[in-house]
Design a protein around this motif. Structure first.
Motif, PDB file in Angstrom:
ATOM      1  N   PHE A  40       0.819  -1.200   0.000  1.00 20.58           N
ATOM      2  CA  PHE A  40       0.000   0.000   0.000  1.00 20.58           C
ATOM      3  C   PHE A  40       0.862   1.262   0.000  1.00 20.58           C
ATOM      4  O   PHE A  40       0.451   2.302   0.497  1.00 20.58           O
ATOM      5  CB  PHE A  40      -0.928  -0.002   1.226  1.00 20.58           C
ATOM      6  CG  PHE A  40      -1.963  -1.086   1.191  1.00 20.58           C
ATOM      7  CD1 PHE A  40      -2.917  -1.111   0.198  1.00 20.58           C
ATOM      8  CD2 PHE A  40      -1.979  -2.083   2.147  1.00 20.58           C
ATOM      9  CE1 PHE A  40      -3.883  -2.117   0.162  1.00 20.58           C
ATOM     10  CE2 PHE A  40      -2.936  -3.080   2.133  1.00 20.58           C
ATOM     11  CZ  PHE A  40      -3.891  -3.100   1.129  1.00 20.58           C
ATOM     12  N   GLY A  41       2.043   1.149  -0.522  1.00 23.71           N
ATOM     13  CA  GLY A  41       2.983   2.262  -0.496  1.00 23.71           C
ATOM     14  C   GLY A  41       2.759   3.243  -1.629  1.00 23.71           C
ATOM     15  O   GLY A  41       1.628   3.473  -2.085  1.00 23.71           O
ATOM     16  N   VAL A  42       3.847   3.796  -2.108  1.00 20.69           N
ATOM     17  CA  VAL A  42       3.807   4.871  -3.105  1.00 20.69           C
ATOM     18  C   VAL A  42       3.039   4.449  -4.357  1.00 20.69           C
ATOM     19  O   VAL A  42       2.272   5.227  -4.920  1.00 20.69           O
ATOM     20  CB  VAL A  42       5.249   5.294  -3.469  1.00 20.69           C
ATOM     21  CG1 VAL A  42       5.254   6.280  -4.627  1.00 20.69           C
ATOM     22  CG2 VAL A  42       5.938   5.913  -2.256  1.00 20.69           C
ATOM     23  N   MET A  90       6.318  12.827  -8.216  1.00 20.81           N
ATOM     24  CA  MET A  90       7.679  12.333  -8.449  1.00 20.81           C
ATOM     25  C   MET A  90       7.664  10.830  -8.225  1.00 20.81           C
ATOM     26  O   MET A  90       6.766  10.310  -7.545  1.00 20.81           O
ATOM     27  CB  MET A  90       8.647  13.008  -7.483  1.00 20.81           C
ATOM     28  CG  MET A  90       9.010  14.428  -7.884  1.00 20.81           C
ATOM     29  SD  MET A  90      10.090  15.176  -6.687  1.00 20.81           S
ATOM     30  CE  MET A  90       8.956  15.777  -5.501  1.00 20.81           C
ATOM     31  N   LYS A  91       8.685  10.188  -8.745  1.00 23.08           N
ATOM     32  CA  LYS A  91       8.707   8.724  -8.732  1.00 23.08           C
ATOM     33  C   LYS A  91       8.530   8.138  -7.321  1.00 23.08           C
ATOM     34  O   LYS A  91       7.892   7.115  -7.131  1.00 23.08           O
ATOM     35  CB  LYS A  91      10.029   8.240  -9.339  1.00 23.08           C
ATOM     36  CG  LYS A  91       9.997   6.806  -9.809  1.00 23.08           C
ATOM     37  CD  LYS A  91      11.333   6.416 -10.364  1.00 23.08           C
ATOM     38  CE  LYS A  91      11.414   4.915 -10.582  1.00 23.08           C
ATOM     39  NZ  LYS A  91      12.751   4.491 -10.946  1.00 23.08           N
ATOM     40  N   LYS A  92       9.091   8.813  -6.354  1.00 20.04           N
ATOM     41  CA  LYS A  92       9.108   8.220  -5.021  1.00 20.04           C
ATOM     42  C   LYS A  92       8.191   8.924  -4.030  1.00 20.04           C
ATOM     43  O   LYS A  92       8.245   8.666  -2.830  1.00 20.04           O
ATOM     44  CB  LYS A  92      10.537   8.206  -4.489  1.00 20.04           C
ATOM     45  CG  LYS A  92      11.425   7.289  -5.318  1.00 20.04           C
ATOM     46  CD  LYS A  92      12.694   6.960  -4.627  1.00 20.04           C
ATOM     47  CE  LYS A  92      13.388   5.831  -5.383  1.00 20.04           C
ATOM     48  NZ  LYS A  92      14.609   5.413  -4.733  1.00 20.04           N
ATOM     49  N   ASN A 117      14.779   1.706  -1.401  1.00 17.19           N
ATOM     50  CA  ASN A 117      14.047   0.458  -1.594  1.00 17.19           C
ATOM     51  C   ASN A 117      13.829  -0.220  -0.232  1.00 17.19           C
ATOM     52  O   ASN A 117      14.774  -0.589   0.447  1.00 17.19           O
ATOM     53  CB  ASN A 117      14.843  -0.466  -2.529  1.00 17.19           C
ATOM     54  CG  ASN A 117      13.983  -1.650  -2.953  1.00 17.19           C
ATOM     55  OD1 ASN A 117      12.751  -1.587  -2.909  1.00 17.19           O
ATOM     56  ND2 ASN A 117      14.639  -2.730  -3.349  1.00 17.19           N
ATOM     57  N   GLY A 118      12.589  -0.362   0.145  1.00 19.75           N
ATOM     58  CA  GLY A 118      12.284  -1.006   1.419  1.00 19.75           C
ATOM     59  C   GLY A 118      12.228  -0.059   2.602  1.00 19.75           C
ATOM     60  O   GLY A 118      11.963  -0.489   3.719  1.00 19.75           O
ATOM     61  N   LEU A 119      12.460   1.199   2.366  1.00 17.21           N
ATOM     62  CA  LEU A 119      12.381   2.179   3.461  1.00 17.21           C
ATOM     63  C   LEU A 119      11.397   3.271   3.055  1.00 17.21           C
ATOM     64  O   LEU A 119      11.605   3.967   2.070  1.00 17.21           O
ATOM     65  CB  LEU A 119      13.767   2.774   3.743  1.00 17.21           C
ATOM     66  CG  LEU A 119      13.836   3.798   4.880  1.00 17.21           C
ATOM     67  CD1 LEU A 119      13.527   3.142   6.224  1.00 17.21           C
ATOM     68  CD2 LEU A 119      15.210   4.458   4.941  1.00 17.21           C
ATOM     69  N   THR A 132      11.266  -2.464   5.524  1.00 15.24           N
ATOM     70  CA  THR A 132      10.723  -3.803   5.334  1.00 15.24           C
ATOM     71  C   THR A 132      11.715  -4.792   4.726  1.00 15.24           C
ATOM     72  O   THR A 132      11.457  -5.987   4.707  1.00 15.24           O
ATOM     73  CB  THR A 132       9.475  -3.750   4.423  1.00 15.24           C
ATOM     74  OG1 THR A 132       9.814  -3.020   3.247  1.00 15.24           O
ATOM     75  CG2 THR A 132       8.315  -3.081   5.121  1.00 15.24           C
ATOM     76  N   LEU A 133      12.807  -4.301   4.188  1.00 12.33           N
ATOM     77  CA  LEU A 133      13.763  -5.211   3.548  1.00 12.33           C
ATOM     78  C   LEU A 133      15.102  -5.200   4.276  1.00 12.33           C
ATOM     79  O   LEU A 133      15.456  -4.243   4.951  1.00 12.33           O
ATOM     80  CB  LEU A 133      13.977  -4.801   2.082  1.00 12.33           C
ATOM     81  CG  LEU A 133      12.757  -4.875   1.159  1.00 12.33           C
ATOM     82  CD1 LEU A 133      13.116  -4.363  -0.231  1.00 12.33           C
ATOM     83  CD2 LEU A 133      12.215  -6.294   1.058  1.00 12.33           C
TER      84      LEU A 133
END
Lengths: 316, 783
Positions: free
Chosen positions: B55-57, B495-497, B551-553, B604-605
């Motif tokens: 359910f992130g970005v 933006m992408k993130k 990635n993962g944060l 998460t990673l």
């Protein structure tokens, strides 16, 4: 090596302290809100002067006295007109209206302000008088002479409560309205033929469902458990109801039982109910906490009103 | 000297362990990859397996979190009882219903406003052991999605949150299982094929033995046995079973069954007063004996159980269209019984033989018995037909209809009996006795029809939306109501993130849980809407931002504003009036609002994972309708108002050797205390009294204690640091997990409940802290 031993000892001590710690803790109560809470107990009784009593409240467990309020400004309005004639007692904690006598239908509004307290307001209406009740029958039981040895003579024990008067009576309820009642039955006797000092027993009992109250789970001050003399008209709405009450008689002279059938304002009914249940459940940790009913805005206490019918039974 | 050697060895082992971490990691990863590959291989032909939602970005959804099984198992918890709901409690917008409890309070809503579903079946009694653990067995769960706002249109019937849990399907080819022995309970999980490649089962069984380990431990640790009375005896067991059969690549039939039972009895509180003395009141009066004793005891018995199941058929018409047909049944039974018994014996007897002193020859014996019993029964039968249509990669359309029939039986019974004997202590006595019983409540039913459609739509690379509408129709005898509930969750990705998200949801709820507003004990009755009581309606607005730092944060921040209408509370006089009145005559309807901000930083990673969450919130209620006024009609804090909630969870995996690894988890949690109504004031009340001397009505004085305003008292904030260490060893045919945990490492006295007690002859407010430094250990063998 010694250092290690010390560390072990400290660790063991810490563990012991932690595990043997008490699981009960006295909780703090924020007193700031309590400190500015004013309590009023004010009653408008038909045919009598209006009376009002003031005080503060304290947190439970406080060793202080309950604060007195002796510098309040009381404003009383009856049907929108201010009552200016107010008499205070000597310590300025109680007042009454010497010229105004409460009567049925009066709408009484009270506003009380005092430094360091929140200003409180409350309103009530004096109810109409209840329908008169009838005493149908009485019977005296346990008539054992309670005598005590006073010097060389046997005299009546003025503290005894041996005889019981059972009273059969009929109550009536007005139709088409919700009514709230309190029944007062008091056994009264004078201390001697010459001394008019009265001895009173206000406790009475009954097995009638009208008085059944499962919330009053224990006997308080001699009243029987599961019994309340404050009730509504649910069981005899618009009808009559025959009940039997028993009153332990005070011994003495001019023995009599005074019965007052009070028609209460709704607020006063809730207030008296909450007081009775709170007294019966105060020490039960499983019981729900009782908020003593209040119609006082920004304060606690009650502005109540009632009207009554009264009869006296002379006991031979 | 010897200790020094041991210390050296420990240090050496630690160094070796650190040096071998990397090669262990490689080995273990190899095995994990192999296992996963096997799973995929055996299932890829026929199973449409749900994976963890993100359910992130990249998702259109706001106010949602997906919780992995790993997160649940690694988090340090009380008594080592791994629990899904306690993991959810650490998420933003969520508060624990009480210290050590598994219940959740979401965004200022009420406890009953959370929908907990297992494979689409609603669970009503969500707790075991007075809330120490939830009814969800973590061993058997597959995925968990938690929504706290902007609910997709497929969810309904609760207004504050949805916890959507699936039960894992059994392995179609191999037998797997695990056995866990813990301090509080033991668990067995078995999974495997019934018909290889076609039919599988998954079975989970749990049973507690609180009385064997935990109760003696608590009694030892807590030096006030009184405080342990509510927890004198409690135990639970539950069984989860799921059977899945694949007819073909397109058809799957599954059957789920659950039964769980709880039993909790508090030890009687016994108080005794007695005296026996010879009295001479004055020189003129004679001697007499004064004999008095009073004994009272009370206890509570609380039992509840859930039985539920479902039968679901999944059919794939094509690659783009799938049907899910489901029939469910959920039954809940709850009983709360308090019993008190009191005997008072007051006697006076003359001392000496003079019969004239008869006044002292008296006896009064009163025996009273009271029982208050609360029952709450629910039977829900439901059928749902849902479709999932994915015409292209931009649209994921879900639509369906459902029907539910609810039968509820919230009843109360109050019974009392009294025997009173009065008369002469040495002679004639009269005895009168009577009893009375009050029953309230009756069976009531209502039906609910629902229909929904939603589309998870990617309009552009920078714009995603999940929009839908849910229609609800509630029908009680003689009256129907409807609710049109638009739902939208929108994501703008400038933006992408980074994603800016907005959400709105209107929801309704026809069931309410009436709970006593008591910080020492509570009892609850599920009640339905009636002709006079409308469903609760809520509107929730959310706005937030998600930022994928790497990635993962990910960092997310949200704000919300929620309104509630037709919320229920017990009326002001309900706990001292109207024993013969039904619940419908004792409750008030009002409204509420809640608002707050939430922050979540989640990793998460990697070997180190965890999250930090913070919530600031307010929850208020107003009861100002005619005849339903609370707090003089002014707004007051809800019992679920919690100002601050801060949670921190950090987990790291250390690889020790090729076969061994160590998971270390540390968590710290801070939460503003619970609100409630408590007796905190002492006052001098003046009661109107008839004065016989002058026939006037004066005021007589009594002193008593009174509770303050509704929910005025806030228990002290709770906070605890917890640590969990799991030592994992791979065996040729399995895996062992040895877990050590410490709950509340610095032994903070977190107050779980409060009551009025007496100390030095004064009333005081006492709090009970149940969980100081609490170590735990559990062992799991997986095969």
């Amino acid at each position: 090596m010694k250092k290690m031993n010390k560390i072990y000892a400290i660790l063991l001590l810490l563990l012991a302290v932690v595990t043997m710690s008490s699981c009960e803790k006295i909780l703090n109560i924020d007193e700031s809100e309590i400190a500015e809470t004013m309590q009023i107990n004010a009653y408008a009784v038909s045919g009598e002067n209006f009376k009002l009593s003031l005080s503060g409240v304290k947190r439970i467990g406080s060793s202080m006295f309950i604060p007195t309020i002796d510098n309040a400004v009381v404003e009383i309005e009856v049907n929108g007109v201010e009552v200016k004639d107010i008499n205070w007692n000597t310590d300025k904690t109680e007042c009454s209206t010497p010229t105004y006598v409460c009567k049925e239908g009066d709408k009484i509004h009270v506003k009380v302000s005092a430094p360091n307290y929140k200003t409180v307001r409350a309103t009530t209406i004096v109810p109409a008088s209840p329908l008169d009740f009838e005493v149908l029958d009485t019977a005296k039981v346990y008539c054992v002479a309670p005598l005590v040895n006073q010097g060389s003579a046997l005299v009546i024990d003025e503290y005894a409560l041996d005889s019981v008067l059972t009273i059969k009576m009929k109550l009536y309820d007005k139709p088409n309205e919700k009514n709230y009642y309190r029944l007062v039955v008091k056994s009264v006797a004078n201390k001697s033929q010459t001394i008019m000092t009265q001895m009173i027993n206000e406790v009475f009992g009954s097995e009638d469902d009208l008085f059944a109250d499962p919330y009053i789970v224990k006997s308080v001050n001699g009243w029987q458990p599961f019994f309340s003399n404050v009730f509504d008209d649910e069981l005899f709405d618009g009808k009559d109801c025959t009940i039997i009450v028993s009153s332990q008689l005070r011994n003495g002279y001019n023995k009599r039982v005074v019965i007052e059938y009070q028609l209460l304002s709704e607020d006063l009914y809730h207030y008296l109910k909450s007081v009775q249940v709170q007294k019966a459940t105060a020490t039960d940790i499983y019981a729900d906490p009782i908020i003593i009913y209040s119609n006082v805005i920004d304060g606690v206490g009650i502005l109540g009103a009632y009207n009554f019918a009264r009869q006296t039974i002379i006991v031979k | 000297m010897r200790r020094k050697e041991i210390l050296k060895k420990v240090v050496l082992i630690a160094i070796i362990a650190i040096m071998t971490m990397q090669c262990v990691s490689a080995q273990q990863k190899k095995r994990e990859v192999k296992d996963t590959a096997e799973q995929v291989l055996q299932l890829e032909d026929v199973v449409v397996n749900r994976t963890k939602n993100n359910f992130g970005v990249k998702s259109s959804q706001i106010s949602a979190i997906s919780i992995s099984k790993d997160q649940i198992f690694r988090q340090p918890v009380l008594l080592g009882e791994v629990d899904l709901m306690k993991t959810i409690q650490r998420m933003p917008g969520v508060h624990a219903s009480g210290e050590g409890q598994s219940g959740i309070i979401v965004r200022g809503g009420d406890y009953d406003q959370n929908l907990l579903r297992l494979d689409g079946v609603t669970i009503y009694g969500t707790e075991h052991l007075k809330g120490y653990t939830s009814v969800i067995n973590p061993d058997v769960i597959g995925t968990t999605d938690f929504y706290r706002g902007a609910f997709p249109a497929r969810f309904g019937s609760r207004v504050s949150s949805v916890v959507d849990v699936t039960m894992e399907e059994g392995n179609l080819k191999k037998y797997h299982g695990s056995l866990t022995v813990g301090l509080l309970a033991s668990k067995l999980n078995l999974s495997g094929p019934i018909w290889k490649g076609r039919t599988s089962f998954n079975l989970g069984v749990r049973a507690s033995y609180y009385g064997v380990v935990i109760k003696p431990l608590f009694t030892k640790v807590n030096n006030q046995p009184e405080a342990m009375r509510p927890f004198a005896s409690m135990d639970y067991y539950d069984v989860n079973a799921k059977i899945t059969h694949y007819f073909s690549k397109k058809d799957k039939l599954s059957f789920l069954a659950y039964f769980g039972n709880d039993n909790n009895t508090s030890a009687p509180t016994i108080s005794k007063v007695s005296r026996n003395k010879l009295v001479k009141p004055s020189v003129y009066l004679t001697w007499y004996f004064d004999m008095y004793n009073r004994e009272s005891s009370s206890k509570i018995t609380n039992t509840w159980n859930n039985l539920f199941g479902n039968l679901a058929w999944e059919h794939k018409f094509s690659k783009t269209l799938m049907l899910n047909l489901r029939g469910t049944y959920s039954r809940y039974r709850y009983k709360y019984l308090t019993e008190t018994q009191e005997t008072e014996n007051a006697n006076t007897a003359p001392y000496g033989q003079d019969g004239s002193y008869i006044v002292y020859d008296k006896t009064t014996k009163t025996e009273t018995y009271t029982q208050s019993e609360y029952h709450s029964n629910i039977d829900e039968l439901a059928a749902n037909v849902n479709f999932d249509f994915t015409p292209n990669k931009w649209n994921d359309i879900k639509f369906g209809v459902g029907f539910s029939k609810y039968d509820l039986e919230p009843t109360t019974r109050m019974w009392y009996a009294m025997t009173m004997t009065q008369g002469r202590f040495t002679g004639e006595k009269t005895t009168k006795s009577y009893e009375n019983e009050f029953f309230t409540g009756e069976k009531s039913s209502f039906n609910q029809i629902s229909a929904f459609v939603e589309d998870d739509l990617s309009i552009a690379k920078w714009l995603k939306v999940n929009a839908g509408v849910r229609l609800m129709l509630y029908s009680v005898s003689g009256k129907s109501r409807n609710s049109i509930e638009p739902r939208v969750s929108l994501s703008i990705i400038p933006m992408k993130k980074i994603a800016l998200k907005f959400g709105y949801a209107r929801t309704s709820q026809a069931l309410h849980l009436l709970t006593s507003n008591n910080l020492s004990t509570s009892r609850s009755l599920w009640v339905p809407i009636t002709k006079s009581f409308d469903p609760i309606k809520s509107d929730i607005y959310s706005v937030g931002v998600n930022y994928e730092i790497s990635n993962g944060l990910e960092l997310s921040a949200e704000g919300y504003y929620k309104t509630l209408n037709n919320v229920l509370e017990y009326g002001e006089t309900s706990n001292y009036e109207g024993a013969n009145k039904d619940w419908t005559e004792k409750i008030y309807l009002g409204k509420g609002r809640a608002f707050g901000v939430e922050l979540l930083l989640q990793k998460t990673l990697g070997k180190t994972t965890g999250w930090f969450s913070y919530t600031w919130s307010k929850s208020l209620r107003t009861f100002d309708r005619d005849g339903m006024v609370l707090n003089h009609g002014e707004e007051f804090y809800s019992s679920n108002d919690h100002r601050n909630n801060l949670g921190f969870v950090l987990t790291h995996t250390f690889d020790i050797s090729a076969r061994e690894a160590l998971d270390l988890s540390v968590s710290w949690h801070y939460q503003t205390g619970r609100r409630g109504t408590l007796t905190i004031m002492h006052s001098e009340q003046k009661i109107p009294d008839y004065e016989t001397a002058d026939n006037s009505n004066l005021m007589s004085v009594i002193e008593l204690q009174t509770a303050g305003r509704l929910n005025q008292y806030v228990l002290p904030a709770t906070h605890h640091l917890d640590v969990n260490l799991i030592y994992k060893v791979l065996h040729p045919k399995g895996e062992s997990h040895l877990a050590f945990g410490i709950y509340n490492l610095y032994s903070n006295k977190n107050i779980a409940s409060a009551f009025i007690g007496i100390q030095n002859n004064e009333y005081v407010l006492k709090g009970i802290s149940l969980f100081p430094f609490m170590p735990s250990i559990s062992y799991t063998y997986k095969f």
